[in-house]
Design a protein around this motif. Structure first.
Motif, PDB file in Angstrom:
ATOM      1  N   LEU A 134      44.189  12.264  -6.052  1.00 40.45           N
ATOM      2  CA  LEU A 134      44.989  11.778  -7.165  1.00 40.45           C
ATOM      3  C   LEU A 134      44.140  11.474  -8.395  1.00 40.45           C
ATOM      4  O   LEU A 134      44.623  11.533  -9.520  1.00 40.45           O
ATOM      5  CB  LEU A 134      45.753  10.521  -6.750  1.00 40.45           C
ATOM      6  N   ALA A 135      42.848  11.142  -8.182  1.00 40.35           N
ATOM      7  CA  ALA A 135      41.945  10.872  -9.294  1.00 40.35           C
ATOM      8  C   ALA A 135      41.418  12.163  -9.911  1.00 40.35           C
ATOM      9  O   ALA A 135      40.715  12.119 -10.913  1.00 40.35           O
ATOM     10  CB  ALA A 135      40.782  10.003  -8.827  1.00 40.35           C
ATOM     11  N   GLY A 136      41.766  13.308  -9.308  1.00 46.48           N
ATOM     12  CA  GLY A 136      41.361  14.591  -9.877  1.00 46.48           C
ATOM     13  C   GLY A 136      40.041  15.128  -9.360  1.00 46.48           C
ATOM     14  O   GLY A 136      39.495  16.088  -9.926  1.00 46.48           O
ATOM     15  N   SER A 137      39.498  14.536  -8.295  1.00 45.98           N
ATOM     16  CA  SER A 137      38.219  14.992  -7.757  1.00 45.98           C
ATOM     17  C   SER A 137      38.374  16.322  -7.017  1.00 45.98           C
ATOM     18  O   SER A 137      39.390  16.575  -6.367  1.00 45.98           O
ATOM     19  CB  SER A 137      37.645  13.943  -6.795  1.00 45.98           C
ATOM     20  N   SER A 138      37.366  17.166  -7.118  1.00 48.13           N
ATOM     21  CA  SER A 138      37.360  18.446  -6.401  1.00 48.13           C
ATOM     22  C   SER A 138      36.993  18.209  -4.944  1.00 48.13           C
ATOM     23  O   SER A 138      36.525  17.118  -4.570  1.00 48.13           O
ATOM     24  CB  SER A 138      36.339  19.392  -7.033  1.00 48.13           C
ATOM     25  N   ASN A 139      37.198  19.231  -4.110  1.00 50.35           N
ATOM     26  CA  ASN A 139      36.826  19.107  -2.698  1.00 50.35           C
ATOM     27  C   ASN A 139      35.343  18.821  -2.546  1.00 50.35           C
ATOM     28  O   ASN A 139      34.934  18.007  -1.703  1.00 50.35           O
ATOM     29  CB  ASN A 139      37.183  20.397  -1.951  1.00 50.35           C
ATOM     30  N   ILE A 140      34.530  19.451  -3.386  1.00 50.56           N
ATOM     31  CA  ILE A 140      33.083  19.242  -3.303  1.00 50.56           C
ATOM     32  C   ILE A 140      32.737  17.804  -3.674  1.00 50.56           C
ATOM     33  O   ILE A 140      31.927  17.149  -3.004  1.00 50.56           O
ATOM     34  CB  ILE A 140      32.341  20.229  -4.236  1.00 50.56           C
ATOM     35  N   ALA A 141      33.369  17.307  -4.742  1.00 53.61           N
ATOM     36  CA  ALA A 141      33.102  15.929  -5.167  1.00 53.61           C
ATOM     37  C   ALA A 141      33.559  14.924  -4.113  1.00 53.61           C
ATOM     38  O   ALA A 141      32.874  13.938  -3.838  1.00 53.61           O
ATOM     39  CB  ALA A 141      33.797  15.653  -6.494  1.00 53.61           C
ATOM     40  N   ILE A 142      34.724  15.179  -3.511  1.00 56.80           N
ATOM     41  CA  ILE A 142      35.230  14.279  -2.462  1.00 56.80           C
ATOM     42  C   ILE A 142      34.286  14.273  -1.272  1.00 56.80           C
ATOM     43  O   ILE A 142      33.967  13.213  -0.712  1.00 56.80           O
ATOM     44  CB  ILE A 142      36.645  14.704  -2.023  1.00 56.80           C
ATOM     45  N   ALA A 143      33.821  15.455  -0.883  1.00 55.94           N
ATOM     46  CA  ALA A 143      32.894  15.561   0.243  1.00 55.94           C
ATOM     47  C   ALA A 143      31.619  14.779  -0.040  1.00 55.94           C
ATOM     48  O   ALA A 143      31.092  14.067   0.830  1.00 55.94           O
ATOM     49  CB  ALA A 143      32.570  17.026   0.513  1.00 55.94           C
ATOM     50  N   ASP A 144      31.121  14.891  -1.272  1.00 51.40           N
ATOM     51  CA  ASP A 144      29.895  14.194  -1.658  1.00 51.40           C
ATOM     52  C   ASP A 144      30.111  12.678  -1.661  1.00 51.40           C
ATOM     53  O   ASP A 144      29.268  11.926  -1.165  1.00 51.40           O
ATOM     54  CB  ASP A 144      29.450  14.666  -3.047  1.00 51.40           C
ATOM     55  N   GLU A 145      31.253  12.220  -2.203  1.00 48.88           N
ATOM     56  CA  GLU A 145      31.530  10.781  -2.281  1.00 48.88           C
ATOM     57  C   GLU A 145      31.698  10.151  -0.907  1.00 48.88           C
ATOM     58  O   GLU A 145      31.271   9.022  -0.671  1.00 48.88           O
ATOM     59  CB  GLU A 145      32.795  10.552  -3.108  1.00 48.88           C
ATOM     60  N   LEU A 146      32.330  10.899   0.010  1.00 51.30           N
ATOM     61  CA  LEU A 146      32.622  10.341   1.336  1.00 51.30           C
ATOM     62  C   LEU A 146      31.571  10.696   2.386  1.00 51.30           C
ATOM     63  O   LEU A 146      31.627  10.199   3.514  1.00 51.30           O
ATOM     64  CB  LEU A 146      34.004  10.822   1.809  1.00 51.30           C
ATOM     65  N   GLY A 147      30.621  11.569   2.033  1.00 53.42           N
ATOM     66  CA  GLY A 147      29.577  11.949   2.972  1.00 53.42           C
ATOM     67  C   GLY A 147      30.082  12.801   4.118  1.00 53.42           C
ATOM     68  O   GLY A 147      29.631  12.656   5.262  1.00 53.42           O
ATOM     69  N   ILE A 148      31.035  13.686   3.823  1.00 51.66           N
ATOM     70  CA  ILE A 148      31.579  14.575   4.847  1.00 51.66           C
ATOM     71  C   ILE A 148      31.512  16.016   4.339  1.00 51.66           C
ATOM     72  O   ILE A 148      31.215  16.267   3.164  1.00 51.66           O
ATOM     73  CB  ILE A 148      33.043  14.221   5.187  1.00 51.66           C
ATOM     74  N   ALA A 149      31.785  16.961   5.228  1.00 50.16           N
ATOM     75  CA  ALA A 149      31.716  18.374   4.863  1.00 50.16           C
ATOM     76  C   ALA A 149      32.938  18.778   4.035  1.00 50.16           C
ATOM     77  O   ALA A 149      34.022  18.205   4.192  1.00 50.16           O
ATOM     78  CB  ALA A 149      31.637  19.230   6.124  1.00 50.16           C
ATOM     79  N   VAL A 150      32.756  19.778   3.177  1.00 50.33           N
ATOM     80  CA  VAL A 150      33.866  20.288   2.385  1.00 50.33           C
ATOM     81  C   VAL A 150      34.980  20.796   3.297  1.00 50.33           C
ATOM     82  O   VAL A 150      36.174  20.601   3.013  1.00 50.33           O
ATOM     83  CB  VAL A 150      33.379  21.419   1.448  1.00 50.33           C
ATOM     84  N   LYS A 151      34.593  21.435   4.401  1.00 49.93           N
ATOM     85  CA  LYS A 151      35.584  21.929   5.354  1.00 49.93           C
ATOM     86  C   LYS A 151      36.439  20.781   5.895  1.00 49.93           C
ATOM     87  O   LYS A 151      37.663  20.925   6.074  1.00 49.93           O
ATOM     88  CB  LYS A 151      34.879  22.648   6.511  1.00 49.93           C
TER      89      LYS A 151
END
Length: 214
Positions: free
Chosen positions: A150-167
């Motif tokens: 909802l904040a507009g983050s990309s999958n890559i950015a979300i993965a980086d923020e949460l420390g998980i894989a893009v998959k």
């Protein structure tokens, strides 16, 4: 149900009879304590209440219900009100502020407006409850991903923020779609707004700056 609250017996009887004659269901209370003891928040309607009463005033009742998370529509009446009290009542959401002796036609008009506002509030609360019930099926991680989507983050950015894989992010996003039955970010946004899913949990400052205003 129209709740009439006034410590003067003659005024209480007169207002109750007048409103009943106008077709409303009415219950009368001679004190704030009596009203609070019998008030049922699940029942639609409004409160017609004297501003100045021994013990708890009408403003005290309004504040007490607000403290409990209850926001009925109020119509205040008074024979000796000051401008500051009237202003406080209106700022707290009162529909109207009428001087005694109260004209019945004016009171009926105010009560109808209060009933309309009460219906609007209840409809909005029902939508919020439904949206929150839908979001309650999400796991804590899915809610974190939703917040960032909802904040507009990309999958890559979300993965980086949460420390998980893009998959893994993609899997969580698919779970969001399947659990909530929504295929687009716009639909998710409408659901989040209805549920008052703000402020979003644990977002970094750069993501928070992307949140919609208002």
């Amino acid at each position: 149900m129209i709740h009439v609250v006034d410590d003067e017996p003659a005024v209480l009887r007169g207002l109750a009879r007048g409103l009943e004659a106008a077709g409303f269901r009415v219950t009368g209370s001679s004190s704030a304590r009596e009203f609070l003891a019998r008030y049922d928040a699940a029942e639609s309607g409004c409160v017609v209440i004297d501003l100045l009463m021994p013990g708890m005033s009408g403003l005290d009742v309004q504040a007490e219900l607000a403290r409990r998370g209850i926001t009925p529509a109020f119509v205040f009446i008074s024979g000796a009100a000051d401008i500051s009290s009237a202003t406080r009542a209106m700022k707290s959401g009162a529909i109207d502020f009428l001087e005694k002796p109260v004209d019945l036609d004016v009171l009926v008009e105010a009560v109808n407006a209060a009933i309309e506002k009460d219906a609007t509030i209840r409809h909005g609360q029902a939508q919020t409850n439904d949206a929150r019930a839908l979001l309650s099926v999400l796991t804590a991680r899915e809610r974190e991903v939703l917040a960032r989507v909802l904040a507009g983050s990309s999958n890559i950015a979300i993965a980086d923020e949460l420390g998980i894989a893009v998959k893994t992010v993609k899997v969580h996003r698919e779970h969001l779609r399947s659990k909530l039955g929504m295929r687009s970010t716009a639909e998710l946004m409408r659901l989040a707004l209805a549920a008052k899913f703000w402020p979003l949990p644990e977002l970094p400052r750069d993501s928070r700056s992307k949140l919609p205003k208002g």
